[in-house]
Design a protein around this motif. Structure first.
Motif, PDB file in Angstrom:
ATOM      1  N   GLU A  34     -22.509 -32.816  28.611  1.00 24.26           N
ATOM      2  CA  GLU A  34     -23.226 -31.537  28.495  1.00 24.26           C
ATOM      3  C   GLU A  34     -24.217 -31.425  29.643  1.00 24.26           C
ATOM      4  O   GLU A  34     -24.913 -32.388  29.966  1.00 24.26           O
ATOM      5  N   VAL A  35     -24.247 -30.254  30.260  1.00 27.34           N
ATOM      6  CA  VAL A  35     -25.228 -29.954  31.302  1.00 27.34           C
ATOM      7  C   VAL A  35     -26.046 -28.777  30.836  1.00 27.34           C
ATOM      8  O   VAL A  35     -25.490 -27.745  30.423  1.00 27.34           O
ATOM      9  N   ARG A  36     -27.376 -28.948  30.900  1.00 26.97           N
ATOM     10  CA  ARG A  36     -28.282 -27.874  30.520  1.00 26.97           C
ATOM     11  C   ARG A  36     -29.656 -28.172  31.104  1.00 26.97           C
ATOM     12  O   ARG A  36     -30.138 -29.299  31.003  1.00 26.97           O
ATOM     13  N   ASN A  37     -30.263 -27.188  31.724  1.00 26.82           N
ATOM     14  CA  ASN A  37     -31.624 -27.313  32.269  1.00 26.82           C
ATOM     15  C   ASN A  37     -31.787 -28.522  33.192  1.00 26.82           C
ATOM     16  O   ASN A  37     -32.746 -29.284  33.070  1.00 26.82           O
ATOM     17  N   ASN A  38     -30.842 -28.702  34.102  1.00 28.03           N
ATOM     18  CA  ASN A  38     -30.879 -29.805  35.066  1.00 28.03           C
ATOM     19  C   ASN A  38     -30.885 -31.191  34.418  1.00 28.03           C
ATOM     20  O   ASN A  38     -31.472 -32.145  34.946  1.00 28.03           O
ATOM     21  N   ALA A  83     -12.828 -34.967  32.944  1.00 29.47           N
ATOM     22  CA  ALA A  83     -12.719 -34.166  31.729  1.00 29.47           C
ATOM     23  C   ALA A  83     -11.252 -34.117  31.302  1.00 29.47           C
ATOM     24  O   ALA A  83     -10.364 -34.541  32.050  1.00 29.47           O
ATOM     25  N   VAL A  84     -10.992 -33.611  30.129  1.00 27.97           N
ATOM     26  CA  VAL A  84      -9.626 -33.508  29.621  1.00 27.97           C
ATOM     27  C   VAL A  84      -8.753 -32.696  30.575  1.00 27.97           C
ATOM     28  O   VAL A  84      -7.579 -33.003  30.774  1.00 27.97           O
ATOM     29  N   ASP A  85      -9.327 -31.688  31.213  1.00 23.57           N
ATOM     30  CA  ASP A  85      -8.571 -30.813  32.120  1.00 23.57           C
ATOM     31  C   ASP A  85      -8.606 -31.257  33.575  1.00 23.57           C
ATOM     32  O   ASP A  85      -8.088 -30.562  34.441  1.00 23.57           O
ATOM     33  N   GLY A  86      -9.238 -32.382  33.881  1.00 25.40           N
ATOM     34  CA  GLY A  86      -9.319 -32.865  35.256  1.00 25.40           C
ATOM     35  C   GLY A  86     -10.735 -33.253  35.630  1.00 25.40           C
ATOM     36  O   GLY A  86     -11.652 -33.190  34.808  1.00 25.40           O
ATOM     37  N   ASP A  87     -10.928 -33.654  36.868  1.00 27.63           N
ATOM     38  CA  ASP A  87     -12.243 -34.098  37.329  1.00 27.63           C
ATOM     39  C   ASP A  87     -13.227 -32.929  37.370  1.00 27.63           C
ATOM     40  O   ASP A  87     -12.857 -31.794  37.661  1.00 27.63           O
ATOM     41  N   ILE A  88     -14.486 -33.266  37.086  1.00 28.68           N
ATOM     42  CA  ILE A  88     -15.550 -32.277  37.146  1.00 28.68           C
ATOM     43  C   ILE A  88     -16.701 -32.875  37.934  1.00 28.68           C
ATOM     44  O   ILE A  88     -17.054 -34.039  37.751  1.00 28.68           O
ATOM     45  N   GLY A  89     -17.249 -32.082  38.840  1.00 32.38           N
ATOM     46  CA  GLY A  89     -18.399 -32.495  39.625  1.00 32.38           C
ATOM     47  C   GLY A  89     -19.616 -31.705  39.199  1.00 32.38           C
ATOM     48  O   GLY A  89     -19.543 -30.494  39.017  1.00 32.38           O
ATOM     49  N   ILE A  90     -20.719 -32.396  39.037  1.00 27.76           N
ATOM     50  CA  ILE A  90     -21.971 -31.770  38.617  1.00 27.76           C
ATOM     51  C   ILE A  90     -22.990 -31.960  39.733  1.00 27.76           C
ATOM     52  O   ILE A  90     -23.200 -33.077  40.213  1.00 27.76           O
ATOM     53  N   LEU A  91     -23.601 -30.867  40.150  1.00 28.19           N
ATOM     54  CA  LEU A  91     -24.653 -30.880  41.160  1.00 28.19           C
ATOM     55  C   LEU A  91     -25.921 -30.289  40.549  1.00 28.19           C
ATOM     56  O   LEU A  91     -25.868 -29.670  39.486  1.00 28.19           O
ATOM     57  N   PRO A  92     -27.071 -30.444  41.201  1.00 22.92           N
ATOM     58  CA  PRO A  92     -28.305 -29.847  40.681  1.00 22.92           C
ATOM     59  C   PRO A  92     -28.133 -28.345  40.419  1.00 22.92           C
ATOM     60  O   PRO A  92     -27.389 -27.660  41.121  1.00 22.92           O
ATOM     61  N   ASN A  93     -28.785 -27.878  39.389  1.00 16.81           N
ATOM     62  CA  ASN A  93     -28.781 -26.475  38.973  1.00 16.81           C
ATOM     63  C   ASN A  93     -27.400 -25.986  38.513  1.00 16.81           C
ATOM     64  O   ASN A  93     -27.096 -24.801  38.598  1.00 16.81           O
ATOM     65  N   HIS A  94     -26.582 -26.907  38.018  1.00 14.04           N
ATOM     66  CA  HIS A  94     -25.262 -26.542  37.501  1.00 14.04           C
ATOM     67  C   HIS A  94     -25.428 -25.639  36.288  1.00 14.04           C
ATOM     68  O   HIS A  94     -26.375 -25.771  35.517  1.00 14.04           O
ATOM     69  N   SER A  95     -24.509 -24.724  36.111  1.00 13.55           N
ATOM     70  CA  SER A  95     -24.517 -23.847  34.942  1.00 13.55           C
ATOM     71  C   SER A  95     -24.339 -24.684  33.673  1.00 13.55           C
ATOM     72  O   SER A  95     -23.678 -25.724  33.705  1.00 13.55           O
ATOM     73  N   PRO A  96     -24.889 -24.220  32.555  1.00 13.08           N
ATOM     74  CA  PRO A  96     -24.694 -24.942  31.299  1.00 13.08           C
ATOM     75  C   PRO A  96     -23.205 -25.062  30.965  1.00 13.08           C
ATOM     76  O   PRO A  96     -22.444 -24.110  31.160  1.00 13.08           O
ATOM     77  N   MET A 106     -34.685 -33.236  48.609  1.00  9.95           N
ATOM     78  CA  MET A 106     -33.325 -33.277  48.095  1.00  9.95           C
ATOM     79  C   MET A 106     -33.330 -32.841  46.630  1.00  9.95           C
ATOM     80  O   MET A 106     -34.138 -33.297  45.836  1.00  9.95           O
ATOM     81  N   ALA A 107     -32.432 -31.937  46.289  1.00  5.99           N
ATOM     82  CA  ALA A 107     -32.318 -31.474  44.909  1.00  5.99           C
ATOM     83  C   ALA A 107     -31.776 -32.594  44.034  1.00  5.99           C
ATOM     84  O   ALA A 107     -30.949 -33.398  44.467  1.00  5.99           O
ATOM     85  N   GLU A 108     -32.242 -32.632  42.800  1.00  7.61           N
ATOM     86  CA  GLU A 108     -31.824 -33.689  41.887  1.00  7.61           C
ATOM     87  C   GLU A 108     -31.847 -33.194  40.452  1.00  7.61           C
ATOM     88  O   GLU A 108     -32.383 -32.124  40.152  1.00  7.61           O
ATOM     89  N   PHE A 109     -31.264 -34.003  39.576  1.00  6.74           N
ATOM     90  CA  PHE A 109     -31.279 -33.717  38.146  1.00  6.74           C
ATOM     91  C   PHE A 109     -31.242 -35.030  37.389  1.00  6.74           C
ATOM     92  O   PHE A 109     -31.000 -36.090  37.967  1.00  6.74           O
ATOM     93  N   LYS A 110     -31.493 -34.990  36.103  1.00  6.06           N
ATOM     94  CA  LYS A 110     -31.530 -36.191  35.269  1.00  6.06           C
ATOM     95  C   LYS A 110     -30.151 -36.445  34.679  1.00  6.06           C
ATOM     96  O   LYS A 110     -29.471 -35.516  34.259  1.00  6.06           O
ATOM     97  N   VAL A 111     -29.750 -37.712  34.642  1.00  3.98           N
ATOM     98  CA  VAL A 111     -28.473 -38.110  34.049  1.00  3.98           C
ATOM     99  C   VAL A 111     -28.748 -39.178  33.003  1.00  3.98           C
ATOM    100  O   VAL A 111     -29.443 -40.159  33.282  1.00  3.98           O
ATOM    101  N   ASN A 112     -28.220 -38.969  31.800  1.00 12.83           N
ATOM    102  CA  ASN A 112     -28.315 -40.021  30.800  1.00 12.83           C
ATOM    103  C   ASN A 112     -26.987 -40.169  30.073  1.00 12.83           C
ATOM    104  O   ASN A 112     -26.282 -39.190  29.846  1.00 12.83           O
ATOM    105  N   ILE A 113     -26.650 -41.419  29.772  1.00 16.39           N
ATOM    106  CA  ILE A 113     -25.439 -41.746  29.032  1.00 16.39           C
ATOM    107  C   ILE A 113     -25.872 -42.526  27.805  1.00 16.39           C
ATOM    108  O   ILE A 113     -26.577 -43.539  27.918  1.00 16.39           O
TER     109      ILE A 113
END
Length: 139
Positions: A71-75, A27-40, A1-8
């Motif tokens: 911010e999303v960058r490098n998984n 987000a300010v403009d609405g909901d945002i979904g983040i999946l593995p390998n998301h664009s920066p 299963m693809a995964e990525f790191k999340v920190n708050i």
């Protein structure tokens, strides 16, 4: 299963640090979904819940986030916020007290036409309601 790191992170320190398969935030403009390998991407967040689908326990964690930046960058999905609380850490009684105080302050300030202070009280109310909502997802 693809995964990525999340920190708050908040000024008080790390609130959340896990591996995930999905993150949903407001987000300010609405909901945002983040999946593995998301664009920066960098987006401002509103006061709302962040939902993280964890890989290791196949469950969803809920975190009350009071605005901030995602911010999303490098998984790696990083959220920097003024404050954030995991559902399991929310003191529900205190959240209801804060909600009541904010509602009373809004009533008082509306009667005095104190628009700027009323807006700050509305923000406090929104934060309290967010915490109460997220607390319902304790494990």
């Amino acid at each position: 299963m693809a995964e990525f790191k999340v920190n708050i992170v908040t000024p008080a320190g790390i609130v959340y640090d896990h591996r995930a398969s999905r993150v949903v935030a407001r987000a300010v403009d609405g909901d945002i979904g983040i999946l593995p390998n998301h664009s920066p991407i960098i987006v401002p967040l509103t006061i709302n819940a962040v939902r993280v689908t964890r890989v290791s326990i196949d469950a969803e964690d809920w975190i009350a986030v009071n605005g901030g930046i995602l911010e999303v960058r490098n998984n790696v999905c990083s959220i920097v916020a003024d404050s954030a609380e995991r559902a399991r850490d929310i003191d529900l009684e205190r959240a209801f007290e804060e909600k009541h105080r904010a509602e009373e302050e809004i009533k008082r300030l509306d009667a005095q036409k104190q628009n700027k202070d009323a807006r700050l009280a509305e923000i406090s109310l929104h934060k309290a309601i967010n915490r109460i909502s997220v607390s319902k997802h304790k494990k």
